[in-house]
Design a protein around this motif. Structure first.
Motif, mmCIF file in Angstrom:
data_model
loop_
_atom_site.group_PDB
_atom_site.id
_atom_site.type_symbol
_atom_site.label_atom_id
_atom_site.label_comp_id
_atom_site.label_asym_id
_atom_site.label_seq_id
_atom_site.Cartn_x
_atom_site.Cartn_y
_atom_site.Cartn_z
ATOM 1 N N UNK A 228 0.868 -1.253 -0.011
ATOM 2 C CA UNK A 228 -0.104 -0.161 0.153
ATOM 3 C C UNK A 228 0.790 1.267 0.023
ATOM 4 N N UNK A 229 0.163 2.357 -0.367
ATOM 5 C CA UNK A 229 1.005 3.626 -0.599
ATOM 6 C C UNK A 229 0.508 4.521 0.729
ATOM 7 N N UNK A 230 1.438 4.642 1.725
ATOM 8 C CA UNK A 230 0.668 5.354 2.784
ATOM 9 C C UNK A 230 0.092 6.650 2.498
ATOM 10 N N UNK A 231 0.398 7.232 1.684
ATOM 11 C CA UNK A 231 -0.290 8.666 1.181
ATOM 12 C C UNK A 231 -1.561 8.289 0.770
ATOM 13 N N UNK A 232 -2.114 7.458 0.310
ATOM 14 C CA UNK A 232 -3.309 7.096 -0.051
ATOM 15 C C UNK A 232 -4.199 6.139 0.943
ATOM 16 N N UNK A 233 -3.243 5.303 1.528
ATOM 17 C CA UNK A 233 -3.965 4.328 2.384
ATOM 18 C C UNK A 233 -4.325 4.931 3.870
ATOM 19 N N UNK A 234 -3.688 5.477 4.631
ATOM 20 C CA UNK A 234 -3.715 5.705 5.746
ATOM 21 C C UNK A 234 -4.724 6.897 5.892
ATOM 22 N N UNK A 235 -5.912 6.712 6.915
ATOM 23 C CA UNK A 235 -7.029 7.688 6.962
ATOM 24 C C UNK A 235 -7.518 7.484 8.356
ATOM 25 N N UNK A 236 -8.257 8.384 8.817
ATOM 26 C CA UNK A 236 -8.960 8.490 10.006
ATOM 27 C C UNK A 236 -10.351 8.210 9.928
ATOM 28 N N UNK A 237 -10.943 7.678 10.991
ATOM 29 C CA UNK A 237 -12.278 7.042 10.992
ATOM 30 C C UNK A 237 -13.260 8.298 10.486
ATOM 31 N N UNK A 238 -12.816 9.598 10.961
ATOM 32 C CA UNK A 238 -14.065 10.685 10.284
ATOM 33 C C UNK A 238 -13.745 10.778 8.814
ATOM 34 N N UNK A 239 -12.815 10.213 8.200
ATOM 35 C CA UNK A 239 -12.945 10.308 6.693
ATOM 36 C C UNK A 239 -14.002 9.372 6.111
ATOM 37 N N UNK A 240 -14.591 8.619 6.930
ATOM 38 C CA UNK A 240 -15.504 7.703 6.362
ATOM 39 C C UNK A 240 -17.041 8.059 6.837
ATOM 40 N N UNK A 241 -16.986 8.100 8.069
ATOM 41 C CA UNK A 241 -18.161 8.363 9.059
ATOM 42 C C UNK A 241 -18.051 9.544 9.785
ATOM 43 N N UNK A 242 -19.461 10.109 10.053
ATOM 44 C CA UNK A 242 -19.572 11.397 10.745
ATOM 45 C C UNK A 242 -19.346 11.108 12.192
ATOM 46 N N UNK A 243 -18.035 11.353 12.600
ATOM 47 C CA UNK A 243 -17.625 11.091 13.917
ATOM 48 C C UNK A 243 -16.425 11.711 14.144
ATOM 49 N N UNK A 244 -16.042 11.998 15.652
ATOM 50 C CA UNK A 244 -14.931 12.897 16.022
ATOM 51 C C UNK A 244 -13.784 11.800 16.229
ATOM 52 N N UNK A 245 -13.811 10.891 15.791
ATOM 53 C CA UNK A 245 -12.600 9.683 15.867
ATOM 54 C C UNK A 245 -11.737 9.782 14.768
ATOM 55 N N UNK A 246 -10.567 9.934 14.827
ATOM 56 C CA UNK A 246 -9.727 9.521 16.097
ATOM 57 C C UNK A 246 -9.467 10.535 17.030
ATOM 58 N N UNK A 247 -10.183 11.388 17.152
ATOM 59 C CA UNK A 247 -9.704 12.809 17.962
ATOM 60 C C UNK A 247 -9.097 13.879 16.883
ATOM 61 N N UNK A 248 -9.196 14.989 17.619
ATOM 62 C CA UNK A 248 -8.593 16.255 16.747
ATOM 63 C C UNK A 248 -7.197 16.290 16.602
ATOM 64 N N UNK A 249 -6.373 16.062 18.082
ATOM 65 C CA UNK A 249 -5.017 15.693 17.807
ATOM 66 C C UNK A 249 -4.443 14.627 16.994
ATOM 67 N N UNK A 250 -4.904 13.482 17.240
ATOM 68 C CA UNK A 250 -4.610 12.555 16.344
ATOM 69 C C UNK A 250 -4.762 12.691 14.712
ATOM 70 N N UNK A 251 -5.908 13.107 14.680
ATOM 71 C CA UNK A 251 -6.386 13.325 13.366
ATOM 72 C C UNK A 251 -5.455 14.342 12.688
ATOM 73 N N UNK A 252 -5.011 15.436 13.324
ATOM 74 C CA UNK A 252 -3.920 16.499 12.807
ATOM 75 C C UNK A 252 -2.903 15.879 12.437
ATOM 76 N N UNK A 253 -2.305 14.789 13.187
ATOM 77 C CA UNK A 253 -0.910 14.257 13.169
ATOM 78 C C UNK A 253 -0.628 13.143 12.056
#
Length: 321
Positions: A228-253
């Protein structure tokens, strides 16, 4: 965290909720001590300051795991940090998983996304292996007993101490075979994603160095195994569903996580052999959907459901996985 599975009475893909607030404590573990290993990672020696946990959100579960007297006596050292070059994953047998209600479905293909979650539990300062095992058992019990699922929803779990554990049954063998265990962690998208649960609430709190180091190396390992290409593969839960997961701080990283994984893959002394036989095609690329409320046809359960006063689940539980 998350909340979606092909589990339950109807046998359909189902979704649910995440853990929130109080830290998960202890559990029964096997006899014997693990070796303590030293690591040269710049992350391993520091854990960033913890702040107060944010209030429960659509991923939250509030509660504590009943402490076990054996937890303070066994496996009380920190886990070795995970490395992609020599991956060490604690198996379900090691953390004393319950048998699943039925075996997980294995799809004859690779995932196209690695989904980063947070458990939305309290930000524990207990980095022991015993605590990590207790966390895995707590998540499994919640998913099976309170959500009615077949097993834990996520494929992998990482504790704040950096311990990496197998989640849903058959996950570890499937990763090594280039296949995908269908989990219960992203509504409408469990047939092409693999989920990593990261212990803690990261709405306002910094990610511990040990967790971050293991998360980065786990993503390196998965990108190698699945090409997998990490630039495309690594996403946060909120990229798919309406949720705050994985949290603002972790998502920003996550952009930094993608870059770090790409750098590791580029400079690895042990790159994944290009000739490694897998014979498992990637899932067809799917456009990333716009986040939407978790109200679809996957029977997610009641996202505002609460349980209070259960003998085995003390305190208020906001069940949203």
């Amino acid at each position: 965290m998350i909340a979606q599975s092909g589990d339950g009475a109807a046998g359909r893909e189902r979704d649910g909720t995440a853990l929130t607030r109080r830290s998960v404590i202890g559990g029964v573990v096997g006899a014997g001590l693990l070796e303590a290993l030293a690591f040269g990672s710049p992350f391993g020696a520091r854990a960033l300051a913890d702040g107060p946990s944010a209030g429960p959100d659509l991923d939250g579960v509030t509660g504590t795991v009943p402490p076990d007297p054996a937890a303070g006596r066994l496996l009380d050292e920190r886990a070795p940090l995970f490395t992609a070059d020599a991956p060490h994953i604690y198996t379900r047998a090691q953390w004393k998983a319950r048998p699943p209600k039925r075996p997980a479905k294995v799809l004859d293909r690779a995932p196209d996304h690695i989904v980063v979650h947070h458990t939305d539990t309290g930000n524990s300062t207990d980095y022991s292996v015993a605590h990590a095992f207790g966390l895995s058992r707590y998540i499994q019990n919640f998913h099976m007993d309170k959500r009615g699922w077949d097993d834990s929803g996520q494929q992998l779990t990482i504790s704040r101490g950096g311990a990496v554990m197998e989640g849903r049954n058959r996950s570890l063998a499937s990763i090594r075979a280039g296949e995908l265990v269908k989990g219960a962690q992203v509504l409408h998208n469990n047939d092409h994603t693999l989920g990593i649960e990261n212990e803690g609430n990261y709405m306002r709190t910094a990610v511990p160095g040990r967790l971050w180091a293991s998360l980065m190396e786990v993503c390196v390992w998965l990108c190698r195994e699945y090409d997998l290409d990490p630039a495309e593969a690594i996403v946060g839960h909120r990229d798919f569903n309406q949720t705050s997961c994985p949290g603002d701080v972790l998502y920003s990283r996550l952009p930094a996580l993608r870059r770090a994984v790409a750098d590791r893959l580029e400079g690895s002394s042990e790159p994944k052999p290009k000739s490694k036989p897998k014979g498992k095609p990637k899932a067809p690329p799917k456009p990333k959907p716009k986040p939407r409320p978790d109200d679809g046809d996957d029977d997610p359960g009641n996202p505002t459901q609460y349980y209070q006063g259960d003998d085995d689940w003390p305190g208020l539980l906001n069940l949203n996985w």
